[in-house]
Design a protein around this motif. Structure first.
Motif, PDB file in Angstrom:
ATOM      1  N   GLU A   1       0.831  -1.208   0.000  1.00 34.87           N
ATOM      2  CA  GLU A   1       0.000   0.000   0.000  1.00 34.87           C
ATOM      3  C   GLU A   1       0.864   1.256   0.000  1.00 34.87           C
ATOM      4  OE1 GLU A   1      -3.296   2.319   2.790  1.00 34.87           O
ATOM      5  OE2 GLU A   1      -1.837   0.956   3.686  1.00 34.87           O
ATOM      6  N   GLU A   2       1.915   1.255   0.822  1.00 38.37           N
ATOM      7  CA  GLU A   2       2.794   2.427   0.908  1.00 38.37           C
ATOM      8  C   GLU A   2       3.411   2.743  -0.450  1.00 38.37           C
ATOM      9  OE1 GLU A   2       6.836   3.879   3.263  1.00 38.37           O
ATOM     10  OE2 GLU A   2       5.808   2.052   3.902  1.00 38.37           O
ATOM     11  N   GLY A   3       3.828   1.697  -1.171  1.00 33.38           N
ATOM     12  CA  GLY A   3       4.391   1.904  -2.505  1.00 33.38           C
ATOM     13  C   GLY A   3       3.370   2.484  -3.461  1.00 33.38           C
ATOM     14  N   ALA A   4       2.141   1.929  -3.422  1.00 35.68           N
ATOM     15  CA  ALA A   4       1.088   2.420  -4.312  1.00 35.68           C
ATOM     16  C   ALA A   4       0.701   3.855  -3.973  1.00 35.68           C
ATOM     17  CB  ALA A   4      -0.130   1.500  -4.225  1.00 35.68           C
ATOM     18  N   LYS A   5       0.636   4.177  -2.674  1.00 38.63           N
ATOM     19  CA  LYS A   5       0.261   5.521  -2.255  1.00 38.63           C
ATOM     20  C   LYS A   5       1.352   6.545  -2.601  1.00 38.63           C
ATOM     21  CE  LYS A   5      -3.844   4.986  -0.451  1.00 38.63           C
ATOM     22  NZ  LYS A   5      -5.021   5.704  -1.019  1.00 38.63           N
ATOM     23  N   THR A   6       2.599   6.111  -2.574  1.00 42.23           N
ATOM     24  CA  THR A   6       3.685   7.001  -2.995  1.00 42.23           C
ATOM     25  C   THR A   6       3.554   7.308  -4.479  1.00 42.23           C
ATOM     26  OG1 THR A   6       5.173   6.123  -1.296  1.00 42.23           O
ATOM     27  CG2 THR A   6       6.192   7.279  -3.143  1.00 42.23           C
ATOM     28  N   ALA A   7       3.249   6.271  -5.273  1.00 39.33           N
ATOM     29  CA  ALA A   7       3.036   6.477  -6.707  1.00 39.33           C
ATOM     30  C   ALA A   7       1.799   7.340  -6.947  1.00 39.33           C
ATOM     31  CB  ALA A   7       2.891   5.135  -7.410  1.00 39.33           C
TER      32      ALA A   7
ATOM     33  N   ILE B   1      15.445 -16.684  14.167  1.00 38.28           N
ATOM     34  CA  ILE B   1      15.385 -16.960  12.738  1.00 38.28           C
ATOM     35  C   ILE B   1      16.792 -16.812  12.178  1.00 38.28           C
ATOM     36  CG2 ILE B   1      14.599 -16.007  10.522  1.00 38.28           C
ATOM     37  CD1 ILE B   1      11.945 -15.362  11.828  1.00 38.28           C
ATOM     38  N   HIS B   2      17.140 -17.664  11.222  1.00 36.13           N
ATOM     39  CA  HIS B   2      18.504 -17.666  10.698  1.00 36.13           C
ATOM     40  C   HIS B   2      18.620 -17.042   9.314  1.00 36.13           C
ATOM     41  CE1 HIS B   2      18.274 -20.716  13.836  1.00 36.13           C
ATOM     42  NE2 HIS B   2      19.551 -20.446  14.065  1.00 36.13           N
ATOM     43  N   ALA B   3      17.519 -17.032   8.555  1.00 39.73           N
ATOM     44  CA  ALA B   3      17.545 -16.421   7.228  1.00 39.73           C
ATOM     45  C   ALA B   3      16.131 -16.015   6.834  1.00 39.73           C
ATOM     46  CB  ALA B   3      18.126 -17.379   6.195  1.00 39.73           C
ATOM     47  N   ILE B   4      16.040 -14.933   6.058  1.00 42.73           N
ATOM     48  CA  ILE B   4      14.753 -14.412   5.589  1.00 42.73           C
ATOM     49  C   ILE B   4      14.818 -14.254   4.078  1.00 42.73           C
ATOM     50  CG2 ILE B   4      13.211 -12.408   5.573  1.00 42.73           C
ATOM     51  CD1 ILE B   4      14.105 -11.842   8.460  1.00 42.73           C
ATOM     52  N   VAL B   5      13.771 -14.724   3.402  1.00 45.03           N
ATOM     53  CA  VAL B   5      13.621 -14.464   1.969  1.00 45.03           C
ATOM     54  C   VAL B   5      12.947 -13.097   1.850  1.00 45.03           C
ATOM     55  CG1 VAL B   5      12.744 -15.305  -0.230  1.00 45.03           C
ATOM     56  CG2 VAL B   5      13.320 -16.949   1.576  1.00 45.03           C
ATOM     57  N   ASP B   6      13.712 -12.116   1.415  1.00 41.19           N
ATOM     58  CA  ASP B   6      13.246 -10.730   1.416  1.00 41.19           C
ATOM     59  C   ASP B   6      12.680 -10.349   0.053  1.00 41.19           C
ATOM     60  OD1 ASP B   6      12.783  -8.141   2.299  1.00 41.19           O
ATOM     61  OD2 ASP B   6      14.787  -7.455   1.718  1.00 41.19           O
ATOM     62  N   GLN B   7      11.382 -10.026   0.031  1.00 40.58           N
ATOM     63  CA  GLN B   7      10.737  -9.552  -1.182  1.00 40.58           C
ATOM     64  C   GLN B   7      10.748  -8.020  -1.200  1.00 40.58           C
ATOM     65  OE1 GLN B   7       7.230 -12.200  -2.386  1.00 40.58           O
ATOM     66  NE2 GLN B   7       7.065 -12.180  -0.149  1.00 40.58           N
ATOM     67  N   GLN B   8      10.119  -7.452  -2.217  1.00 38.47           N
ATOM     68  CA  GLN B   8      10.094  -5.995  -2.370  1.00 38.47           C
ATOM     69  C   GLN B   8       8.651  -5.509  -2.508  1.00 38.47           C
ATOM     70  OE1 GLN B   8      12.873  -4.289  -1.999  1.00 38.47           O
ATOM     71  NE2 GLN B   8      14.029  -6.182  -1.798  1.00 38.47           N
ATOM     72  N   PRO B   9       7.854  -5.582  -1.450  1.00 39.93           N
ATOM     73  CA  PRO B   9       6.443  -5.196  -1.555  1.00 39.93           C
ATOM     74  C   PRO B   9       6.227  -3.728  -1.894  1.00 39.93           C
ATOM     75  CG  PRO B   9       7.053  -5.611   0.740  1.00 39.93           C
ATOM     76  CD  PRO B   9       8.178  -6.107  -0.103  1.00 39.93           C
ATOM     77  N   PHE B  10       7.089  -2.844  -1.377  1.00 44.82           N
ATOM     78  CA  PHE B  10       6.955  -1.425  -1.703  1.00 44.82           C
ATOM     79  C   PHE B  10       7.085  -1.217  -3.214  1.00 44.82           C
ATOM     80  CE2 PHE B  10       8.582   2.772  -2.593  1.00 44.82           C
ATOM     81  CZ  PHE B  10       7.873   3.611  -1.751  1.00 44.82           C
TER      82      PHE B  10
ATOM     83  N   GLY C   1       3.987  -2.354  -5.163  1.00 40.11           N
ATOM     84  CA  GLY C   1       2.902  -1.388  -5.124  1.00 40.11           C
ATOM     85  C   GLY C   1       3.162  -0.201  -6.021  1.00 40.11           C
ATOM     86  N   TYR C   2       4.377   0.331  -5.955  1.00 38.84           N
ATOM     87  CA  TYR C   2       4.721   1.515  -6.755  1.00 38.84           C
ATOM     88  C   TYR C   2       4.667   1.195  -8.242  1.00 38.84           C
ATOM     89  CZ  TYR C   2       6.986   5.918  -7.977  1.00 38.84           C
ATOM     90  OH  TYR C   2       7.255   7.176  -8.496  1.00 38.84           O
ATOM     91  N   GLU C   3       5.312   0.090  -8.617  1.00 42.93           N
ATOM     92  CA  GLU C   3       5.406  -0.250 -10.039  1.00 42.93           C
ATOM     93  C   GLU C   3       4.038  -0.619 -10.623  1.00 42.93           C
ATOM     94  OE1 GLU C   3       8.151  -3.026 -13.004  1.00 42.93           O
ATOM     95  OE2 GLU C   3       8.587  -2.934 -10.852  1.00 42.93           O
TER      96      GLU C   3
END
Length: 332
Positions: A66-72, A277-286, A289-291
């Motif tokens: 949402e934050e990404g979409a609202k920034t766009a 936790i030992h590792a996180i699969v990090d996505q790019q939700p922001f 939303g923006y794109e």
């Protein structure tokens, strides 16, 4: 007797239809109020009205989207209406999608969670409403493009990380966010395709958490009691890591348990910092939303778009965290 049954069915159908009518009316009234407030404040009404439908409206991950979409929204002077169920509920999402179609918004951004979504997505496109699938895609819909993670590849990255971090020796419990969601199916498939190549790694069980904090802790607890030799966990959903750690802690197995999960939400980052936790699969939700807003405008302007836009995925370990990491600052 048959007549009574028929009457009962008709009454139930009427109540359901009436409930939908009230629901849609209330939602329409809420949107009218938002627009009226902008008019009264002297703000110019944007030319385009897009609807973004998240899986769970207050989920940390979807708040980043949402934050990404609202920034766009601010950058491109459009109106992005963000909606979603209070708790993950595909049926509720379908109602919101149907409402957006019936409201004839200028563009819809939505997941394609299961086989029920493509018919409504296709209906929107046939009515001239551009649709972008976000986060979760399916091959049988007419959406103009998909923006989000390559979930099979993300599962492979998780598998490679677990193999590396455990030196190829582990008994693994896998917690899928949902068996009915293609996103989680792909993440499990990518992961198992990697780890099953390793002789020293065994997948002991694959279970479902229903994308719920409570359910994941209970399911992880049950898996650990049924498979006492589990030494590692892989979770395909944001809250899986939190529940897995809580279950392992309650059984006094936290110190010996390797955990890899999805999404760098604050709780997961905290657990990564303290070793739960030992590792996180990090996505790019922001970025998703923006794109999605950028690409929606491009579609409306008649430009050609690609079938898929895959956002970056990385593995984060404790050593990758700068001192004093603040996820909110990082994504603003």
């Amino acid at each position: 007797m048959k007549r009574n049954v028929l009457y009962s069915i008709l009454i139930a159908a009427f109540i359901i239809a009436a409930g939908f009518s009230v629901y849609f009316y209330q939602q329409a009234q809420a949107e009218d109020a938002k627009i009226a407030a902008r008019v009264n404040s002297g703000e110019e009404i944007p030319q385009y009205h897009f609807t973004l439908i998240g899986e769970e409206v207050n989920h940390d991950y979807w708040r980043f989207v949402e934050e990404g979409a609202k920034t766009a929204e601010e950058d491109y002077d459009v109106f992005v209406e963000y909606k979603g169920p209070e708790r993950s509920n595909p049926e509720e999402q379908l109602k919101l999608l149907d409402m957006a179609v019936q409201s004839k918004v200028d563009g819809i951004i939505v997941q394609a969670l299961n086989e029920q979504f493509p018919p409504l997505i296709n209906q929107a496109v046939e009515k001239g409403i551009p649709v972008i699938t976000i986060d979760t895609n399916s091959s049988d819909n007419m959406a103009h493009t998909y923006i989000g993670t390559d979930n099979y590849m993300a599962g492979q990255l998780a598998g490679e990380a677990l193999v590396e971090d455990t030196d190829g020796e582990a008994v693994v419990g896998v917690l899928s966010g949902s068996f009915d969601n293609s996103l989680h199916e792909q993440r499990v498939k990518g992961f198992t395709d990697i780890v099953e190549q390793e002789e020293g790694i065994e997948v002991a069980a694959v279970e479902e958490s229903n994308i719920s904090r409570v359910d994941v802790e209970e399911e992880a607890y049950n898996m650990l009691t049924a498979n006492e030799n589990i030494t590692a966990f892989y979770g395909t959903s944001s809250y899986n890591g939190v529940g897995i750690v809580a279950a392992a802690r309650s059984l006094e197995k936290e110190e010996d348990m390797y955990v890899i999960t999805f999404d760098a939400i604050d709780e997961n980052i905290e657990l990564l910092e303290n070793g739960g936790i030992h590792a996180i699969v990090d996505q790019q939700p922001f970025e998703m939303g923006y794109e999605s807003v950028e690409k929606m405008l491009s579609i409306i302007e008649g430009n050609t778009v690609e079938d898929d836009y895959h956002t970056d995925v990385t593995i984060i370990r404790n050593a990758d965290l700068p001192v004093g990491t603040n996820r909110e600052d990082e994504t603003s």
